[in-house]
Every structure is written in C-alpha cells, then in structure tokens.
Design a protein around this motif. Structure first.
Motif, PDB file in Angstrom:
ATOM      1  N   HIS A  84       0.774  -1.197   0.090  1.00 22.76           N
ATOM      2  CA  HIS A  84      -0.126  -0.048   0.093  1.00 22.76           C
ATOM      3  C   HIS A  84       0.729   1.309   0.081  1.00 22.76           C
ATOM      4  O   HIS A  84       1.845   1.521   0.563  1.00 22.76           O
ATOM      5  CB  HIS A  84      -0.858   0.151   1.357  1.00 22.76           C
ATOM      6  N   LYS A  85       0.576   2.250  -0.806  1.00 20.34           N
ATOM      7  CA  LYS A  85       0.938   3.378  -0.858  1.00 20.34           C
ATOM      8  C   LYS A  85       0.740   4.389   0.227  1.00 20.34           C
ATOM      9  O   LYS A  85      -0.682   4.633   0.552  1.00 20.34           O
ATOM     10  CB  LYS A  85       1.119   4.431  -2.188  1.00 20.34           C
ATOM     11  N   TYR A  98      -1.003   6.114   6.041  1.00 18.12           N
ATOM     12  CA  TYR A  98      -1.898   4.988   5.390  1.00 18.12           C
ATOM     13  C   TYR A  98      -3.282   5.009   5.374  1.00 18.12           C
ATOM     14  O   TYR A  98      -3.793   5.634   6.448  1.00 18.12           O
ATOM     15  CB  TYR A  98      -1.273   3.828   5.466  1.00 18.12           C
ATOM     16  N   LYS A  99      -3.876   4.774   4.626  1.00 15.17           N
ATOM     17  CA  LYS A  99      -5.335   4.768   4.429  1.00 15.17           C
ATOM     18  C   LYS A  99      -6.214   4.416   5.839  1.00 15.17           C
ATOM     19  O   LYS A  99      -7.041   5.034   6.233  1.00 15.17           O
ATOM     20  CB  LYS A  99      -5.920   3.913   3.223  1.00 15.17           C
ATOM     21  N   SER A 109      -7.260  19.452   3.220  1.00 19.51           N
ATOM     22  CA  SER A 109      -6.587  18.314   2.804  1.00 19.51           C
ATOM     23  C   SER A 109      -5.308  17.928   3.378  1.00 19.51           C
ATOM     24  O   SER A 109      -4.387  17.510   2.725  1.00 19.51           O
ATOM     25  CB  SER A 109      -6.442  18.508   0.840  1.00 19.51           C
ATOM     26  N   THR A 110      -4.918  18.536   4.639  1.00 13.69           N
ATOM     27  CA  THR A 110      -3.824  18.109   5.303  1.00 13.69           C
ATOM     28  C   THR A 110      -4.233  17.219   6.438  1.00 13.69           C
ATOM     29  O   THR A 110      -5.396  17.032   6.588  1.00 13.69           O
ATOM     30  CB  THR A 110      -3.306  19.419   5.834  1.00 13.69           C
ATOM     31  N   TYR A 111      -3.165  16.291   7.139  1.00 21.00           N
ATOM     32  CA  TYR A 111      -3.333  15.340   7.771  1.00 21.00           C
ATOM     33  C   TYR A 111      -2.505  15.365   9.005  1.00 21.00           C
ATOM     34  O   TYR A 111      -1.186  16.053   8.879  1.00 21.00           O
ATOM     35  CB  TYR A 111      -3.102  13.982   6.973  1.00 21.00           C
ATOM     36  N   VAL A 112      -2.797  14.845  10.157  1.00 17.80           N
ATOM     37  CA  VAL A 112      -1.855  14.718  11.265  1.00 17.80           C
ATOM     38  C   VAL A 112      -2.055  13.436  11.796  1.00 17.80           C
ATOM     39  O   VAL A 112      -3.245  12.833  12.034  1.00 17.80           O
ATOM     40  CB  VAL A 112      -2.538  15.789  12.360  1.00 17.80           C
ATOM     41  N   CYS A 113      -0.918  12.667  11.942  1.00 23.38           N
ATOM     42  CA  CYS A 113      -0.952  11.150  12.157  1.00 23.38           C
ATOM     43  C   CYS A 113      -1.543  11.056  13.897  1.00 23.38           C
ATOM     44  O   CYS A 113      -1.668  12.036  14.592  1.00 23.38           O
ATOM     45  CB  CYS A 113       0.574  10.754  12.249  1.00 23.38           C
TER      46      CYS A 113
END
Length: 363
Positions: A84-85, A98-99, A109-113
């Motif tokens: 998976h990418k 990851y998804k 459209s930004t992400y935080v783990c």
C-alpha cells in the motif's frame, strides 16, 4: 442470571449489550470507542487479543494517557501496509500516513498522524478536524484547547437537538391524539366512518393514521343503498340498490324500497354508497358477512344503523336547502335594485323589470 458491569463506567450490561471481554471483566462499547481510541490505526484482531489479556485498571490507565496508548497500538497491533502507498504525510512529524491509519483529516486536505494527535489530546477530534484547517489546529494548540471537550460539547448539542425534535414530535402526537379524541366525542361512528353532524364532516378511520378528515357534506351529491342477500333453499341471490338523491323524504321510505316486499332468509351485505361531486364514491359498509339471518340481531342492528346514516345525509341536504333559500331571500332586494338601475339606464324595459321583480320575490 446476574448482569455484568462495565469495568470502566460501572454500567450494568445485559445479554444484548455490546461489550468486549477483559482479563478481569468486560468493557462496554461506549467506553471502548468514545472514551478511548483503541481501534483507530490499529489491527482489530490483534487489538482484541490485547484487550482480552489486560485488566480494566490497565485499560483505564491507557485511556488517560493517549500518547502511551498510541505507542502500545503500534507495538502490539500494527496495521499491515504491505503493497500500500501512503496517502499523505503528517503536517507535524512528516511520517507517512496510510489509508487505514485513521488520522485527523482537515478540510484543507492536510493530515495529522495519530501519534501527533495523541500528543495534543486530539485523537477523537475527527469531526472538528473536518470543519477546520491545519492552521486552526495549530492556533488551538497554542491556546491549549481541549479537543475532546469540543467533541463532547458538540455531541451534547446534537443530543439536545435530538431531544428537542423528539419533544416536538411527541407534542404533535399528543395534539393529534387530543384532536382525534374530540372527533370521537362529537361524532357518531358507522361502518369505518365518523359523522360529525353539527360540523357536517365525515372522517375515515384508517389502520395506520387513525382518524383522518375525509369529506365535507357539501361534496355529497347522492347516495344509494347497497343490499345483497340470498335464499338458502333456493340458492337465490338478490341485489338491490335503492337510490337517494338526498332530497326531502323519510329515510324509512328508502329502506322499504330495498326489500321490495320479498322476504329473504339471509342478508350478506348492507351499506350506503355515497357519491361525491368529483365523480368518486365510497361505501359505508354496515354488514359484510354471509349467513346472517334476515330476522337476526346483526341484520336488525345493521338496518338500524342504515336508517341513522340516511337520516344524517338527508338532514344535511335539508339544512343546505334552507341555507340556500335564506341566502336567495336575503339577496333579492339587492338584485331588484340592480335591475332597477338597468331599467333607469334604458337597458331593459318596464315589463322585463316587473317580471324579474316578481321572480325574485317569489310572486
């Protein structure tokens, strides 16, 4: 059987309540998903095994320490990202996301783990994140906002709105119940219909909606009596339909017309078919069953109800005629003055005026 209690909140849990076994008891789903974030970004099967092997006290400790919980999740229940990418990088630590990691996804459209979300006690701020940008998040961190409290307040607001909506529906239901009780109190009931004699209305009784307004007396143009029966020995079937135009005349005369002077052993159907101004009709069915003896209780009762229904219909038409006559008499002087003006203007002759005047006065 004694009910089990949640090891976190102490709520009693029945057989049908969703719960997860722990080493020394159980944990309810609301505690598992709302107070903790045990499955976000974790393999469910491995996380279930982890929960089964730990006590309620140990699970409670992890709930109070989101950073430690995220560390445990990555150690004991990592998600397999093979083949998976990554979908993005964390806006803070730049690690791949990851998804299936269930990160915070902001509207820009930004992400935080999850590790960074846990660091700032925002592991359950999914709804908040979807309505804000990453800059809003950073500003809120500087202001030491409790994101879990934001979610709680939002949930409380939604719950209040639901309660208000339910209260509104309950009030409408109670109002309708009272309205239907009033209709029953003011009406007489025959063959599935409520007749409000004073208000000149007919209401239909339905299986799903209770009592529904059906038709006004002014919409009724005529009726006919529907009667079907048979002679058991001769197997003779007869059908009669006496027509009533809802004009002056005793209801008894109509009923006498249905039997035609012939005595039959059984009456199978008896009712009144009412015709409306729009061309449609409906039947007030007073009897619909075979092998009812003509001189039996049920048939005599049905004929009694038939008399009552026809009496109501005839009384409505008679009242309507009186109202129309009164209206005509009231309007006569106005019409005479109008024709007098036409005479003065030379539009009609003296003879025409006198003839119309006599007509309006009923002479």
């Amino acid at each position: 059987m004694a009910k089990k209690k949640c090891g976190i909140c102490g709520k009693e849990l029945g057989f049908w309540d969703n719960k997860m076994p722990l080493k020394d008891g159980v944990i309810c789903y609301p505690c598992l998903f709302n107070k903790g974030n045990f499955y976000g970004g974790a393999d469910q099967r491995h996380m279930n095994g982890f929960l089964n092997s730990h006590t309620a006290a140990e699970i409670k400790e992890l709930m109070d320490n989101p950073v430690k919980l995220e560390t445990i999740k990555r150690k004991v229940a990592p998600v397999n990202h093979h083949h998976h990418k990554p979908i993005a990088q964390c806006a803070f630590c730049e690690q791949d996301i990851y998804k299936n990691d269930a990160p915070l996804n902001f509207k820009d459209s930004t992400y935080v783990c999850l590790d960074c979300a846990a660091k700032y006690r925002a592991t359950k701020a999914y709804n908040w994140a979807s309505e804000h940008t990453i800059e809003d998040f950073k500003e809120s961190i500087n202001q030491k906002v409790d994101f879990n409290d934001i979610n709680f307040k939002k949930a409380q607001k939604e719950l209040k709105e639901i309660e208000q909506e339910n209260a509104k529906k309950q009030a409408e239901k109670e109002k309708r119940k009272q309205e239907q009780a009033a209709i029953k109190a003011e009406s007489v009931y025959y063959g599935g219909y409520y007749f409000d004699i004073d208000k000149r209305k007919i209401y239909a009784k339905t299986a799903f909606h209770g009592i529904e307004f059906f038709v006004n007396a002014d919409e009724i143009v005529s009726y006919r009596v529907n009667e079907k029966g048979h002679d058991k020995n001769k197997h003779h079937v007869f059908t009669r339909a006496a027509v009533g135009a809802i004009i002056a005349g005793p209801a008894g005369a109509v009923i006498a017309g249905t039997t035609g002077g012939k005595i039959n052993e059984y009456i199978d159907e008896l009712g009144v078919i009412i015709n409306l101004t729009d061309g449609s009709n409906f039947e007030v069915s007073l009897l619909n069953a075979k092998n009812n003896k003509a001189d039996g209780f049920f048939v005599r009762h049905a004929y009694s109800e038939l008399n009552h229904v026809i009496a109501i219909l005839d009384s409505w038409k008679a009242t309507e005629k009186v109202v129309e006559d009164t209206k005509d008499n009231t309007d006569a002087p106005v019409e005479i003055r109008r024709y007098k003006q036409l005479l003065d203007d030379g539009i009609i002759t003296q003879e025409e005026f006198e003839a119309k005047k006599k007509q309006l006065l009923g002479l």
